[in-house]
Design a protein around this motif. Structure first.
Motif, mmCIF file in Angstrom:
data_model
loop_
_atom_site.group_PDB
_atom_site.id
_atom_site.type_symbol
_atom_site.label_atom_id
_atom_site.label_comp_id
_atom_site.label_asym_id
_atom_site.label_seq_id
_atom_site.Cartn_x
_atom_site.Cartn_y
_atom_site.Cartn_z
ATOM 1 N N GLN A 13 23.112 6.654 -33.653
ATOM 2 C CA GLN A 13 23.881 6.003 -32.593
ATOM 3 C C GLN A 13 25.382 6.204 -32.762
ATOM 4 O OE1 GLN A 13 23.925 1.514 -33.052
ATOM 5 N NE2 GLN A 13 22.594 2.028 -34.788
ATOM 6 N N TYR A 14 25.799 6.639 -33.943
ATOM 7 C CA TYR A 14 27.219 6.824 -34.218
ATOM 8 C C TYR A 14 27.645 8.288 -34.163
ATOM 9 C CZ TYR A 14 27.193 1.950 -35.657
ATOM 10 O OH TYR A 14 27.074 0.582 -35.668
ATOM 11 N N GLY A 15 26.804 9.137 -33.669
ATOM 12 C CA GLY A 15 27.159 10.540 -33.553
ATOM 13 C C GLY A 15 26.631 11.357 -34.712
ATOM 14 N N GLU A 16 26.895 12.640 -34.655
ATOM 15 C CA GLU A 16 26.326 13.585 -35.616
ATOM 16 C C GLU A 16 26.988 13.459 -36.986
ATOM 17 O OE1 GLU A 16 25.392 18.393 -35.966
ATOM 18 O OE2 GLU A 16 26.817 17.622 -34.472
ATOM 19 N N ILE A 17 26.168 13.454 -38.020
ATOM 20 C CA ILE A 17 26.644 13.526 -39.400
ATOM 21 C C ILE A 17 26.631 14.995 -39.796
ATOM 22 C CG2 ILE A 17 26.239 12.854 -41.789
ATOM 23 C CD1 ILE A 17 27.024 10.520 -40.058
ATOM 24 N N THR A 18 27.765 15.525 -40.196
ATOM 25 C CA THR A 18 27.863 16.957 -40.486
ATOM 26 C C THR A 18 28.027 17.278 -41.967
ATOM 27 O OG1 THR A 18 30.258 16.914 -40.106
ATOM 28 C CG2 THR A 18 28.850 17.425 -38.213
ATOM 29 N N GLU A 19 28.426 16.307 -42.776
ATOM 30 C CA GLU A 19 28.621 16.525 -44.203
ATOM 31 C C GLU A 19 27.510 15.821 -44.988
ATOM 32 O OE1 GLU A 19 30.981 18.369 -45.624
ATOM 33 O OE2 GLU A 19 31.880 18.876 -43.681
ATOM 34 N N PRO A 20 27.236 16.280 -46.219
ATOM 35 C CA PRO A 20 26.250 15.571 -47.048
ATOM 36 C C PRO A 20 26.542 14.078 -47.097
ATOM 37 C CG PRO A 20 26.863 17.625 -48.104
ATOM 38 C CD PRO A 20 27.767 17.483 -46.904
ATOM 39 N N LEU A 21 25.483 13.286 -46.995
ATOM 40 C CA LEU A 21 25.595 11.837 -46.853
ATOM 41 C C LEU A 21 25.321 11.161 -48.187
ATOM 42 C CD1 LEU A 21 25.788 9.417 -44.781
ATOM 43 C CD2 LEU A 21 23.282 9.552 -44.664
ATOM 44 N N LEU A 22 26.243 10.314 -48.623
ATOM 45 C CA LEU A 22 26.054 9.523 -49.836
ATOM 46 C C LEU A 22 25.348 8.221 -49.470
ATOM 47 C CD1 LEU A 22 26.662 9.030 -52.879
ATOM 48 C CD2 LEU A 22 28.814 7.992 -52.162
ATOM 49 N N VAL A 23 24.256 7.932 -50.140
ATOM 50 C CA VAL A 23 23.468 6.729 -49.877
ATOM 51 C C VAL A 23 23.302 5.983 -51.191
ATOM 52 C CG1 VAL A 23 21.285 5.810 -48.994
ATOM 53 C CG2 VAL A 23 22.221 7.940 -48.040
ATOM 54 N N MET A 24 23.494 4.666 -51.163
ATOM 55 C CA MET A 24 23.343 3.898 -52.405
ATOM 56 C C MET A 24 22.891 2.477 -52.132
ATOM 57 S SD MET A 24 27.371 3.480 -53.437
ATOM 58 C CE MET A 24 26.933 2.797 -55.024
ATOM 59 N N SER A 69 31.115 8.624 -60.957
ATOM 60 C CA SER A 69 32.031 9.597 -60.370
ATOM 61 C C SER A 69 31.497 10.051 -59.014
ATOM 62 C CB SER A 69 32.197 10.798 -61.304
ATOM 63 O OG SER A 69 32.932 11.823 -60.665
ATOM 64 N N VAL A 70 32.007 9.448 -57.948
ATOM 65 C CA VAL A 70 31.581 9.813 -56.603
ATOM 66 C C VAL A 70 31.861 11.292 -56.350
ATOM 67 C CG1 VAL A 70 31.924 9.383 -54.142
ATOM 68 C CG2 VAL A 70 31.957 7.466 -55.754
ATOM 69 N N GLY A 71 33.058 11.732 -56.726
ATOM 70 C CA GLY A 71 33.404 13.134 -56.525
ATOM 71 C C GLY A 71 32.529 14.063 -57.329
ATOM 72 N N GLY A 72 32.198 13.664 -58.563
ATOM 73 C CA GLY A 72 31.333 14.492 -59.390
ATOM 74 C C GLY A 72 29.961 14.676 -58.787
ATOM 75 N N LEU A 73 29.392 13.602 -58.231
ATOM 76 C CA LEU A 73 28.079 13.677 -57.603
ATOM 77 C C LEU A 73 28.120 14.551 -56.359
ATOM 78 C CD1 LEU A 73 25.147 12.894 -57.137
ATOM 79 C CD2 LEU A 73 25.938 10.704 -56.188
ATOM 80 N N LEU A 74 29.103 14.331 -55.494
ATOM 81 C CA LEU A 74 29.191 15.112 -54.259
ATOM 82 C C LEU A 74 29.423 16.592 -54.556
ATOM 83 C CD1 LEU A 74 31.295 12.654 -52.074
ATOM 84 C CD2 LEU A 74 28.872 13.219 -51.770
ATOM 85 N N ASP A 75 30.274 16.867 -55.530
ATOM 86 C CA ASP A 75 30.547 18.262 -55.880
ATOM 87 C C ASP A 75 29.310 18.928 -56.483
ATOM 88 O OD1 ASP A 75 33.122 17.985 -54.974
ATOM 89 O OD2 ASP A 75 34.006 17.710 -56.952
ATOM 90 N N ALA A 76 28.571 18.182 -57.304
ATOM 91 C CA ALA A 76 27.356 18.739 -57.901
ATOM 92 C C ALA A 76 26.336 19.082 -56.815
ATOM 93 C CB ALA A 76 26.762 17.753 -58.902
ATOM 94 N N HIS A 77 26.192 18.199 -55.829
ATOM 95 C CA HIS A 77 25.255 18.469 -54.737
ATOM 96 C C HIS A 77 25.665 19.725 -53.973
ATOM 97 C CE1 HIS A 77 22.478 17.634 -51.411
ATOM 98 N NE2 HIS A 77 23.468 17.995 -50.627
ATOM 99 N N SER A 78 26.938 19.850 -53.681
ATOM 100 C CA SER A 78 27.410 20.989 -52.891
ATOM 101 C C SER A 78 27.304 22.310 -53.648
ATOM 102 C CB SER A 78 28.867 20.758 -52.462
ATOM 103 O OG SER A 78 28.968 19.614 -51.626
ATOM 104 N N SER A 79 27.351 22.243 -54.963
ATOM 105 C CA SER A 79 27.322 23.472 -55.754
ATOM 106 C C SER A 79 25.911 23.987 -56.017
ATOM 107 C CB SER A 79 28.041 23.255 -57.093
ATOM 108 O OG SER A 79 27.336 22.330 -57.901
ATOM 109 N N GLU A 80 24.899 23.170 -55.724
ATOM 110 C CA GLU A 80 23.513 23.554 -55.970
ATOM 111 C C GLU A 80 22.799 23.823 -54.648
ATOM 112 O OE1 GLU A 80 22.263 24.006 -58.956
ATOM 113 O OE2 GLU A 80 24.057 23.313 -60.018
ATOM 114 N N ASP A 81 21.777 24.656 -54.712
ATOM 115 C CA ASP A 81 20.982 24.970 -53.524
ATOM 116 C C ASP A 81 19.870 23.944 -53.387
ATOM 117 O OD1 ASP A 81 19.924 26.224 -51.317
ATOM 118 O OD2 ASP A 81 18.805 27.719 -52.494
#
Length: 347
Positions: free
Chosen positions: A214-225, A234-246
């Protein structure tokens, strides 16, 4: 910032105080004695009032000194420092050793100077919290206070401190109290919207993610907790690790250790090979923090209880890779009375 940039002594002038404030990009200069012990602080606003009242730039700054307020200890973590700044409404926070000497001055610019993240975050805060009753009879579990601040507020400030400015909070039980506290998020440095479950149809840790549409398209990896965690991961560490892996999803993990109260006997060919006296094996377990590719949101069913682990199982059945990322920082679940008491320093 070098600590000496924002320090002056009791003989220094208003001009010196202003120069220190300008150089450090802060709102206060800290007055110390000859041994470097903190005496107090002179704020930019106090100086401005003094100048309007006729004081000169060469006047002593010492009469303008006020109590420096709360300080922190050397080595205090970045997340806690940022939380204190937000709570106190200050732009700098001195770190003072056991002898009262300033050894560091944290500035908001430096502490929060992490690049902006365009990822959105979802905090699951709709659970009933029955195991913590009667504490949760009138307060939603994520709003229970620890060290004077609701758990959920700590999570929001932690995310904002890592550069996330778009947060969704999934609410159900007593959700109106959460919405009253956070509003649109502007007081916490972010934008907050709410994923509102039907009171009689709880959606679980994954089902409410479908409400993001309902809030529009999500285009970036979504952090859920989960909303009942005390953590400075480390929020940045987790997001960067996700982006660096297939991978299509990443699960944050923590270690669970079990102390065996007996001597464990290892055998080979029916005979004793070794005795392990009260071993304490450990395993990686789900920390309740995830990163999901946006395409996974459409895989979530409408209007039914759907644990997020069911989504992960679907990924594995489809052969889609799911990554694991170990949390090395503080992590504590606050789901049971003993855990809450430990977090509050009561157990």
């Amino acid at each position: 910032m070098r600590v000496d940039e924002v320090l002056i002594d009791r003989q220094d002038s208003i001009r010196s105080a202003l120069q220190a404030i300008e150089l450090a990009g802060s709102s206060r200069a800290f007055i110390v004695d000859a041994a470097g012990r903190l005496l107090g602080a002179v704020s930019e606003s106090d100086i401005r009032r003094a100048l309007l009242d006729g004081a000169g730039l060469e006047s002593s700054s010492y009469p303008l000194m006020q109590d420096a307020g709360v300080s922190t200890k050397p080595g205090t973590g970045r997340a806690e420092v940022l939380d204190l700044m937000h709570a106190l409404g200050v732009r700098e926070l001195p770190a003072v050793d056991a002898d009262g000497r300033i050894v560091q001055v944290h500035t908001e610019r430096a502490v929060a100077g992490i690049r902006r993240r365009y990822n959105s975050a979802v905090i699951m805060a709709g659970g009933r919290g029955t195991r913590l009753a009667p504490l949760t009879d009138d307060v939603p579990k994520p709003m229970l206070p620890v060290a004077g601040r609701p758990i959920l507020e700590r999570l929001v400030l932690h995310l904002v401190g890592w550069g996330i400015s778009r947060i969704f909070i999934s609410v159900n039980y007593l959700g109106e109290l959460i919405e009253q506290h956070f509003g649109d998020g502007s007081a916490f440095g972010c934008r907050i919207d709410y994923l509102r479950e039907e009171r009689t149809v709880p959606l679980g840790t994954g089902g409410s993610l479908r409400l993001l549409e309902q809030y529009g398209e999500i285009t970036e990896p979504l952090l859920v907790m989960n909303g009942d965690l005390l953590t400075d991961f480390s929020v940045g560490g987790l997001l960067d690790a996700h982006s660096s892996e297939d991978v299509v999803a990443t699960v944050a993990t923590t270690q669970y250790r079990h102390q065996v109260p007996f001597g464990v006997l290892e055998q080979a060919n029916g005979r004793l090979a070794r005795i392990l006296e009260k071993p304490a094996p450990s395993w990686p377990v789900n920390a309740g923090i995830y990163v999901l590719d946006p395409d996974l949101i459409s895989k979530i069913p409408d209007d039914r209880l759907f644990p997020i682990t069911e989504l992960l199982d679907q990924c594995l059945k489809q052969g889609w890779p799911v990554g694991l990322w170990p949390i090395r920082e503080q992590w504590q679940d606050i789901g049971r009375p003993l855990e809450l008491a430990q977090a509050r320093g009561e157990g």
